[in-house]
Design a protein around this motif. Structure first.
Motif, PDB file in Angstrom:
ATOM      1  N   GLY A  70       6.456  -4.537  65.526  1.00 41.73           N
ATOM      2  CA  GLY A  70       5.534  -5.308  64.732  1.00 41.73           C
ATOM      3  C   GLY A  70       4.562  -5.982  65.714  1.00 41.73           C
ATOM      4  O   GLY A  70       4.754  -6.105  66.806  1.00 41.73           O
ATOM      5  N   ILE A  71       3.449  -6.545  64.868  1.00 48.81           N
ATOM      6  CA  ILE A  71       2.696  -7.162  65.697  1.00 48.81           C
ATOM      7  C   ILE A  71       3.209  -8.736  66.364  1.00 48.81           C
ATOM      8  O   ILE A  71       2.911  -8.887  67.544  1.00 48.81           O
ATOM      9  CB  ILE A  71       1.373  -7.659  65.055  1.00 48.81           C
ATOM     10  N   LEU A  72       3.688  -9.382  65.661  1.00 50.33           N
ATOM     11  CA  LEU A  72       4.499 -10.826  65.707  1.00 50.33           C
ATOM     12  C   LEU A  72       5.906 -10.711  65.570  1.00 50.33           C
ATOM     13  O   LEU A  72       6.316 -10.535  64.269  1.00 50.33           O
ATOM     14  CB  LEU A  72       3.827 -11.663  65.020  1.00 50.33           C
ATOM     15  N   ASN A  73       6.748 -10.825  66.510  1.00 51.28           N
ATOM     16  CA  ASN A  73       8.182 -10.564  66.555  1.00 51.28           C
ATOM     17  C   ASN A  73       8.891 -12.040  66.935  1.00 51.28           C
ATOM     18  O   ASN A  73       8.509 -12.120  67.967  1.00 51.28           O
ATOM     19  CB  ASN A  73       8.660  -9.472  67.250  1.00 51.28           C
ATOM     20  N   THR A  74       9.717 -12.349  66.324  1.00 51.24           N
ATOM     21  CA  THR A  74      10.544 -13.546  66.667  1.00 51.24           C
ATOM     22  C   THR A  74      11.935 -13.260  66.157  1.00 51.24           C
ATOM     23  O   THR A  74      12.385 -12.847  64.930  1.00 51.24           O
ATOM     24  CB  THR A  74       9.941 -14.809  65.711  1.00 51.24           C
ATOM     25  N   GLY A  75      12.696 -13.452  67.317  1.00 54.98           N
ATOM     26  CA  GLY A  75      14.108 -13.321  67.006  1.00 54.98           C
ATOM     27  C   GLY A  75      15.142 -14.456  67.509  1.00 54.98           C
ATOM     28  O   GLY A  75      14.681 -14.843  68.719  1.00 54.98           O
ATOM     29  N   THR A  76      15.953 -14.920  66.867  1.00 59.12           N
ATOM     30  CA  THR A  76      16.981 -15.964  67.334  1.00 59.12           C
ATOM     31  C   THR A  76      18.421 -15.530  67.187  1.00 59.12           C
ATOM     32  O   THR A  76      18.656 -15.351  65.933  1.00 59.12           O
ATOM     33  CB  THR A  76      16.655 -17.145  66.593  1.00 59.12           C
ATOM     34  N   THR A  91      22.115  -8.531  71.823  1.00 59.04           N
ATOM     35  CA  THR A  91      21.079  -7.428  72.461  1.00 59.04           C
ATOM     36  C   THR A  91      19.944  -7.506  71.412  1.00 59.04           C
ATOM     37  O   THR A  91      20.138  -7.717  70.365  1.00 59.04           O
ATOM     38  CB  THR A  91      21.715  -5.941  72.369  1.00 59.04           C
ATOM     39  N   MET A  92      18.976  -7.813  72.154  1.00 61.48           N
ATOM     40  CA  MET A  92      17.607  -7.757  71.408  1.00 61.48           C
ATOM     41  C   MET A  92      16.604  -7.037  71.933  1.00 61.48           C
ATOM     42  O   MET A  92      16.274  -7.060  73.336  1.00 61.48           O
ATOM     43  CB  MET A  92      16.874  -9.345  71.573  1.00 61.48           C
ATOM     44  N   THR A  93      15.893  -6.235  71.429  1.00 57.05           N
ATOM     45  CA  THR A  93      14.771  -5.287  71.614  1.00 57.05           C
ATOM     46  C   THR A  93      13.431  -5.597  70.664  1.00 57.05           C
ATOM     47  O   THR A  93      13.666  -5.494  69.552  1.00 57.05           O
ATOM     48  CB  THR A  93      15.259  -3.765  71.518  1.00 57.05           C
ATOM     49  N   GLN A  94      12.428  -5.906  71.364  1.00 58.03           N
ATOM     50  CA  GLN A  94      11.128  -6.263  70.839  1.00 58.03           C
ATOM     51  C   GLN A  94      10.127  -5.247  71.333  1.00 58.03           C
ATOM     52  O   GLN A  94       9.790  -5.447  72.484  1.00 58.03           O
ATOM     53  CB  GLN A  94      10.892  -7.664  70.980  1.00 58.03           C
ATOM     54  N   THR A 100       8.876 -13.138  70.845  1.00 61.47           N
ATOM     55  CA  THR A 100       9.450 -14.207  71.137  1.00 61.47           C
ATOM     56  C   THR A 100      11.054 -14.024  70.695  1.00 61.47           C
ATOM     57  O   THR A 100      11.601 -13.810  69.517  1.00 61.47           O
ATOM     58  CB  THR A 100       9.008 -15.408  70.342  1.00 61.47           C
ATOM     59  N   ALA A 101      11.804 -14.123  71.743  1.00 63.04           N
ATOM     60  CA  ALA A 101      13.463 -13.952  71.761  1.00 63.04           C
ATOM     61  C   ALA A 101      14.247 -15.338  72.188  1.00 63.04           C
ATOM     62  O   ALA A 101      13.550 -15.878  73.337  1.00 63.04           O
ATOM     63  CB  ALA A 101      13.981 -12.747  72.429  1.00 63.04           C
ATOM     64  N   SER A 102      15.077 -15.789  71.607  1.00 63.83           N
ATOM     65  CA  SER A 102      15.933 -16.948  72.112  1.00 63.83           C
ATOM     66  C   SER A 102      17.262 -16.723  71.658  1.00 63.83           C
ATOM     67  O   SER A 102      17.657 -16.224  70.562  1.00 63.83           O
ATOM     68  CB  SER A 102      15.272 -18.228  71.563  1.00 63.83           C
ATOM     69  N   GLY A 112      27.440 -12.409  76.849  1.00 60.89           N
ATOM     70  CA  GLY A 112      26.592 -11.332  77.429  1.00 60.89           C
ATOM     71  C   GLY A 112      25.378 -11.430  76.745  1.00 60.89           C
ATOM     72  O   GLY A 112      25.315 -11.405  75.385  1.00 60.89           O
ATOM     73  N   ASN A 113      24.331 -11.256  77.278  1.00 56.63           N
ATOM     74  CA  ASN A 113      22.966 -11.377  76.569  1.00 56.63           C
ATOM     75  C   ASN A 113      21.935 -10.324  77.282  1.00 56.63           C
ATOM     76  O   ASN A 113      21.949 -10.177  78.526  1.00 56.63           O
ATOM     77  CB  ASN A 113      22.219 -12.745  76.850  1.00 56.63           C
ATOM     78  N   SER A 114      21.131  -9.468  76.503  1.00 59.70           N
ATOM     79  CA  SER A 114      20.385  -8.543  76.872  1.00 59.70           C
ATOM     80  C   SER A 114      19.063  -8.523  76.176  1.00 59.70           C
ATOM     81  O   SER A 114      19.135  -8.394  74.845  1.00 59.70           O
ATOM     82  CB  SER A 114      20.746  -7.246  77.056  1.00 59.70           C
ATOM     83  N   MET A 115      18.014  -8.790  76.903  1.00 53.65           N
ATOM     84  CA  MET A 115      16.784  -8.895  75.808  1.00 53.65           C
ATOM     85  C   MET A 115      15.547  -8.127  76.508  1.00 53.65           C
ATOM     86  O   MET A 115      15.470  -8.015  77.890  1.00 53.65           O
ATOM     87  CB  MET A 115      16.050 -10.338  75.871  1.00 53.65           C
ATOM     88  N   THR A 116      15.061  -7.164  75.817  1.00 52.34           N
ATOM     89  CA  THR A 116      14.085  -6.395  76.335  1.00 52.34           C
ATOM     90  C   THR A 116      12.813  -6.289  75.517  1.00 52.34           C
ATOM     91  O   THR A 116      12.999  -6.276  74.303  1.00 52.34           O
ATOM     92  CB  THR A 116      14.281  -4.428  76.198  1.00 52.34           C
TER      93      THR A 116
END
Length: 188
Positions: A70-76, A91-94, A100-102, A112-116
């Protein structure tokens, strides 16, 4: 039966001395059962905002997967912050203009943390990725990987910028910490 002998007999019928007795006398009770928290979220909104918050607690294994376009993505994702988890996986993919991911993870074992994040701006807006990860492992290891790419899609538009921001904080009492952050900001 009456008295202490009756109490002992009832106790033997209700509480079992071994796991074999437990499974044999109570077939509906699982021996070695394990609880788990698992969340998978997919959000697509090409014009509006995607927002996702996941909270997982309990002495169990917690797993969270998030995909946003999307245009504006926020994940926590908060895992084990109220009651520590055994192990945590996030695991977060944006994909969007502003991502914004936290995550916050507290585990008795490992985290374990993976952010893309892929930020793509148009002719008027700046692409921006922001990622934050905080991890506390008591007996295990912390691993965090953040990959951020921003770019503008209009050649010669010098008023459009691309930004990546990442922050990782890790503490392991008896294990190790590993962090990898890769960033590419491309503005013509």
């Amino acid at each position: 039966m009456v008295g202490p002998a009756a109490s002992q007999q009832r106790a033997k019928g209700f509480f079992h001395d071994t796991e074999a007795d437990f499974g044999r006398h109570r077939p509906n009770c699982a021996v070695g059962a394990q609880a788990q928290n698992t969340v998978t979220t997919t959000q697509v909104n090409l014009i509006g905002t995607n927002t996702s918050t996941t909270t997982q607690n309990g002495v169990t294994n917690s797993s969270a997967t998030l995909s946003q376009t999307g245009i504006l993505n926020t994940g926590t994702a908060n895992q084990g912050l109220s009651i520590a988890s055994i192990n945590n996986s996030n695991t977060m993919t944006q994909n969007g203009v502003f991502n914004t991911a936290s995550t916050g993870q507290v585990g008795l074992g490992s985290n374990g943390n993976s952010m893309t994040q892929t930020g793509l701006s148009g002719t008027t807006g700046a692409a921006q990725n922001t990622a934050t990860a905080g991890q506390l492992a008591i007996f295990g290891n912390n691993g965090s990987s953040i990959s951020q790419t921003t770019s503008t899609n209009v050649a010669g538009n010098f008023g459009v910028a691309a930004f990546n921001h990442a922050m990782v904080g890790q503490t392991s009492i008896f294990g190790s910490n590993t962090s990898s952050v890769g960033q590419l900001a491309n503005s013509p």
